[in-house]
Scaffold this motif. Structure first.
Motif, PDB file in Angstrom:
ATOM      1  N   GLU B  99       0.818  -1.225   0.000  1.00 21.52           N
ATOM      2  CA  GLU B  99       0.000   0.000   0.000  1.00 21.52           C
ATOM      3  C   GLU B  99       0.845   1.265   0.000  1.00 21.52           C
ATOM      4  N   LEU B 100       1.639   1.411  -1.054  1.00 16.85           N
ATOM      5  CA  LEU B 100       2.469   2.608  -1.157  1.00 16.85           C
ATOM      6  C   LEU B 100       2.067   3.443  -2.359  1.00 16.85           C
ATOM      7  N   PRO B 101       2.079   4.767  -2.201  1.00 14.91           N
ATOM      8  CA  PRO B 101       1.764   5.641  -3.321  1.00 14.91           C
ATOM      9  C   PRO B 101       2.985   5.842  -4.213  1.00 14.91           C
ATOM     10  N   CYS B 102       2.798   5.798  -5.517  1.00 12.24           N
ATOM     11  CA  CYS B 102       3.857   6.146  -6.456  1.00 12.24           C
ATOM     12  C   CYS B 102       3.211   6.300  -7.822  1.00 12.24           C
ATOM     13  N   LEU B 103       4.003   6.768  -8.780  1.00 12.63           N
ATOM     14  CA  LEU B 103       3.481   6.940 -10.145  1.00 12.63           C
ATOM     15  C   LEU B 103       4.313   6.117 -11.110  1.00 12.63           C
ATOM     16  N   GLY B 132       0.382  -7.768 -12.473  1.00 13.65           N
ATOM     17  CA  GLY B 132       1.171  -8.643 -11.605  1.00 13.65           C
ATOM     18  C   GLY B 132       0.245  -9.601 -10.871  1.00 13.65           C
ATOM     19  N   HIS B 133       0.834 -10.375  -9.934  1.00  9.87           N
ATOM     20  CA  HIS B 133       0.047 -11.389  -9.239  1.00  9.87           C
ATOM     21  C   HIS B 133      -0.727 -10.798  -8.062  1.00  9.87           C
ATOM     22  N   GLY B 134      -1.775 -11.488  -7.685  1.00 12.10           N
ATOM     23  CA  GLY B 134      -2.552 -11.079  -6.514  1.00 12.10           C
ATOM     24  C   GLY B 134      -3.682 -10.138  -6.890  1.00 12.10           C
ATOM     25  N   ASP B 135      -4.658 -10.017  -5.989  1.00 12.94           N
ATOM     26  CA  ASP B 135      -5.822  -9.166  -6.228  1.00 12.94           C
ATOM     27  C   ASP B 135      -5.494  -7.715  -5.934  1.00 12.94           C
ATOM     28  N   TYR B 136      -4.952  -7.009  -6.924  1.00 11.52           N
ATOM     29  CA  TYR B 136      -4.702  -5.585  -6.672  1.00 11.52           C
ATOM     30  C   TYR B 136      -5.145  -4.757  -7.867  1.00 11.52           C
ATOM     31  N   LYS B 137      -5.300  -3.493  -7.641  1.00  7.37           N
ATOM     32  CA  LYS B 137      -5.665  -2.560  -8.706  1.00  7.37           C
ATOM     33  C   LYS B 137      -4.756  -1.355  -8.665  1.00  7.37           C
ATOM     34  N   LYS B 226      -4.940 -12.838   8.769  1.00  2.00           N
ATOM     35  CA  LYS B 226      -4.540 -11.435   8.661  1.00  2.00           C
ATOM     36  C   LYS B 226      -4.428 -11.023   7.190  1.00  2.00           C
ATOM     37  N   MET B 227      -3.911 -11.963   6.366  1.00  2.86           N
ATOM     38  CA  MET B 227      -3.753 -11.652   4.942  1.00  2.86           C
ATOM     39  C   MET B 227      -5.102 -11.441   4.280  1.00  2.86           C
ATOM     40  N   GLU B 228      -6.081 -12.225   4.725  1.00  7.20           N
ATOM     41  CA  GLU B 228      -7.419 -12.006   4.152  1.00  7.20           C
ATOM     42  C   GLU B 228      -7.964 -10.635   4.576  1.00  7.20           C
ATOM     43  N   MET B 229      -7.708 -10.267   5.825  1.00 11.68           N
ATOM     44  CA  MET B 229      -8.129  -8.940   6.295  1.00 11.68           C
ATOM     45  C   MET B 229      -7.473  -7.844   5.458  1.00 11.68           C
ATOM     46  N   ARG B 232      -9.259  -7.688   2.252  1.00  9.08           N
ATOM     47  CA  ARG B 232     -10.562  -7.020   2.400  1.00  9.08           C
ATOM     48  C   ARG B 232     -10.397  -5.499   2.411  1.00  9.08           C
ATOM     49  N   ARG B 233      -9.343  -5.064   3.110  1.00 10.84           N
ATOM     50  CA  ARG B 233      -9.088  -3.619   3.175  1.00 10.84           C
ATOM     51  C   ARG B 233      -8.763  -3.072   1.771  1.00 10.84           C
ATOM     52  N   PHE B 234      -7.942  -3.818   1.032  1.00  8.66           N
ATOM     53  CA  PHE B 234      -7.622  -3.369  -0.340  1.00  8.66           C
ATOM     54  C   PHE B 234      -8.900  -3.256  -1.162  1.00  8.66           C
ATOM     55  N   GLN B 235      -9.746  -4.290  -1.074  1.00 10.91           N
ATOM     56  CA  GLN B 235     -10.956  -4.322  -1.901  1.00 10.91           C
ATOM     57  C   GLN B 235     -11.890  -3.171  -1.548  1.00 10.91           C
ATOM     58  N   GLU B 236     -11.979  -2.881  -0.239  1.00  4.71           N
ATOM     59  CA  GLU B 236     -12.800  -1.737   0.184  1.00  4.71           C
ATOM     60  C   GLU B 236     -12.302  -0.442  -0.440  1.00  4.71           C
ATOM     61  N   LYS B 237     -10.976  -0.318  -0.446  1.00  5.89           N
ATOM     62  CA  LYS B 237     -10.338   0.872  -1.029  1.00  5.89           C
ATOM     63  C   LYS B 237     -10.676   0.971  -2.521  1.00  5.89           C
ATOM     64  N   TYR B 238     -10.608  -0.169  -3.222  1.00  3.64           N
ATOM     65  CA  TYR B 238     -10.901  -0.156  -4.655  1.00  3.64           C
ATOM     66  C   TYR B 238     -12.368   0.208  -4.907  1.00  3.64           C
ATOM     67  N   ARG B 239     -13.282  -0.312  -4.013  1.00  3.20           N
ATOM     68  CA  ARG B 239     -14.703   0.008  -4.170  1.00  3.20           C
ATOM     69  C   ARG B 239     -14.916   1.503  -3.931  1.00  3.20           C
TER      70      ARG B 239
END
Lengths: 183, 362
Positions: B99-103, B132-137, B226-229, B232-239
């Motif tokens: 969860e780091l900001p960059c461009l 890349g791998h994993g559920d991220y946006k 914890k990883m699932e939590m 969940r936090r990432f997904q909330e952020k994406y929503r």
């Protein structure tokens, strides 16, 4: 007013910089401008071309397949772009090295002995400015005053001493352009 | 109004980075985006604003330098073109996971593989679906003019820090290489160490004061619960991004029967196609997504019942069209969604687009 043009020739003839001067001059004239060059293998193979659009309105597509005007400086470019000039459009070419001159009947064709004149002026580098002068004679879309400002803006200060020579070359180009066919 | 300049899109990216108070650029050259680092090196911002510019030994190194610097709360970026971005994907996934900001800027060229150096939009899936791998946006912005190449650098950083998420500017070789009139942004000061500690002290590794626990930057969490939590936090952020950040621009959509949907360079082509079609008496409009993630699904859902059909135009084999179909479907509509595209570095002509409208709908 919207002028969509292609300038095409060999690398080193000043094709891209001619386009840049037109674009800068357009800005001086409060116009919208776009300059889109060929880059990559085409350019490395020796030919260079640039699409330049100068308009009073917001420019939509910077990429075009048909042009109001074409400035053509070698045979390959003539073969490639003659067909893309809109009917009633304008083609300006330098006959140096041209074996098969333009043959379309539905466009305006002009000729400028730019290479020859540049040699006579003992300065091959002003070739593109001679051609630009000819083009602006046929298509006065920009004032010479704004071209001068555009040159000041696009050239580094250390080259500003060359501006008078470039303007002389443009005037020469205005004198020597010949109409071959008008429709 | 700021100073008007005639600049290439790539040069503008560099200039905008300096002016928005970017702390560091790490990159590796690749056509058609090499002018970004060339311009930065020529401008020598380290003398002016203190911004670091570093040519890494590879794209993999560059993105990991971004990862490290971003962990300290600095505004950092990289840029590359398609094959280079593929190399960076592991790092991008880690940055999203930490969860780091960059461009990250992708000046796309035609693929797959080394492909061509001509413009393309074939990395849409890679940019918006993870890559890349994993559920991220990633937050993905698609400029369609040199002016937007300027404006979106600051916007991308703003969104990246707002959501603590990597942002991408997804552009292409045409926009990178072409010159247009641009009004450059005013200078913003780089954040001081104190400002960074104040703004981002809750997560950035700025040196631990006695008043708080250690901040740890990692994407690793071996405890699955914890990883699932975390997920969940990432997904909330994406929503939340989907609710708050959908951006787009519309042309002549009010009375349109058919709507073109295109981003970036394709949108410019479609703008011309819209004019040509209107002159022929066909009521065509254009919807231009500005954020590709979050995708502007809401407006498509609103337009769907009012029009006869959509034509998605892309410089690829049909990628964004899937999101358009999804948006129309989710709006409970059955409007036709058609596709027209060119591949391998070819930019469709406005005329081809008009023909595609006629072929599909008339």
């Amino acid at each position: 007013m919207t002028e969509e043009m292609i300038i095409a020739g060999f690398g080193g003839q000043g094709v891209l910089s001619m386009g840049k001067i037109i674009a800068y001059s357009g800005i001086m004239d409060n116009k919208e401008v776009a300059w889109f060059p060929s880059y990559g293998p085409e350019m490395r193979g020796g030919t260079a071309n640039v699409t330049v659009i100068v308009s009073d309105e917001r420019i939509s597509s910077p990429v075009l397949h048909q042009y109001d005007s074409a400035i053509i400086l070698n045979q390959q470019s003539l073969d490639k772009f003659e067909k893309d000039v809109k009917p009633g459009g304008t083609l300006l070419y330098d006959p140096h090295g041209i074996v098969h001159p333009p043959s379309r009947k539905d466009i305006n064709i002009y000729r400028v002995l730019g290479t020859k004149t540049a040699v006579e002026m003992e300065n091959p580098k002003v070739f593109n400015m001679i051609v630009l002068g000819s083009f602006l004679k046929i298509k006065p879309i920009l004032s010479l005053e704004n071209v001068k400002k555009g040159l000041e803006k696009s050239l580094p200060v250390r080259y500003h001493k060359l501006i008078p020579l470039n303007l002389t070359a443009m005037e020469k180009g205005q004198e020597i352009v010949e109409a071959m066919q008008t429709v | 109004m700021g100073e008007l300049r005639l600049m290439k899109g790539n040069e503008v990216l560099a200039e905008a980075a300096i002016r928005c108070g970017c702390d560091g650029y790490f990159g590796y050259p690749i056509t058609p985006q090499s002018e970004v680092m060339e311009t930065l090196m020529e401008r020598q911002p380290w003398n002016e604003t203190g911004m670091v510019v570093l040519q890494a030994e590879s794209e993999v190194a560059a993105i990991n330098m971004v990862y490290g610097a971003a962990g300290t709360g600095k505004k950092v970026m990289t840029s590359s073109s398609s094959p280079g971005v593929s190399l960076m994907l592991e790092g991008i996934s880690y940055i999203a996971g930490a969860e780091l900001p960059c461009l990250i800027v992708n000046v796309q060229r035609g693929g797959p593989g080394l492909g061509t150096i001509q413009p393309s939009q074939a990395d849409y899936f890679q940019a918006v679906k993870g890559g890349g791998h994993g559920d991220y946006k990633l937050i993905v912005l698609a400029p369609s003019s040199v002016q937007e190449m300027n404006d979106f650098v600051d916007l991308a950083f703003e969104l990246a820090f707002k959501y603590r998420n990597p942002a991408m500017i997804l552009t292409d070789g045409a926009l990178g290489q072409m010159m247009e009139k641009v009004e450059l942004s005013d200078y913003k000061k780089r954040w001081t160490e104190n400002e960074i500690a104040e703004k981002w002290g809750s997560w950035a590794t700025t040196g631990k004061p006695s008043s708080r626990n250690r901040n740890i930057i990692t994407s690793l969490e071996l405890d699955s619960c914890k990883m699932e939590m975390n997920n969940r936090r990432f997904q909330e952020k994406y929503r939340q991004m989907e609710v708050e950040e959908q951006r787009y621009e519309m042309f002549s959509c009010d009375d349109a029967e058919y709507i073109l949907i295109a981003f970036g360079t394709s949108a410019r082509v479609c703008q011309k196609a819209t004019e040509i079609a209107r002159n022929k008496g066909i009521a065509v409009g254009l919807l231009r997504p500005i954020t590709l993630f979050p995708f502007p699904a809401k407006i498509i859902g609103e337009l769907a019942p009012k029009v006869k059909g959509f034509l998605t135009v892309e410089m690829n084999a049909g990628q964004m069209v899937e999101d358009v179909k999804q948006a129309v479907y989710e709006a409970g509509c059955t409007r036709r969604v058609e596709f027209y595209g060119r591949m391998g570095g070819i930019i469709p002509s406005p005329g081809e687009v008009v023909e595609a409208i006629e072929r599909n709908f008339l």
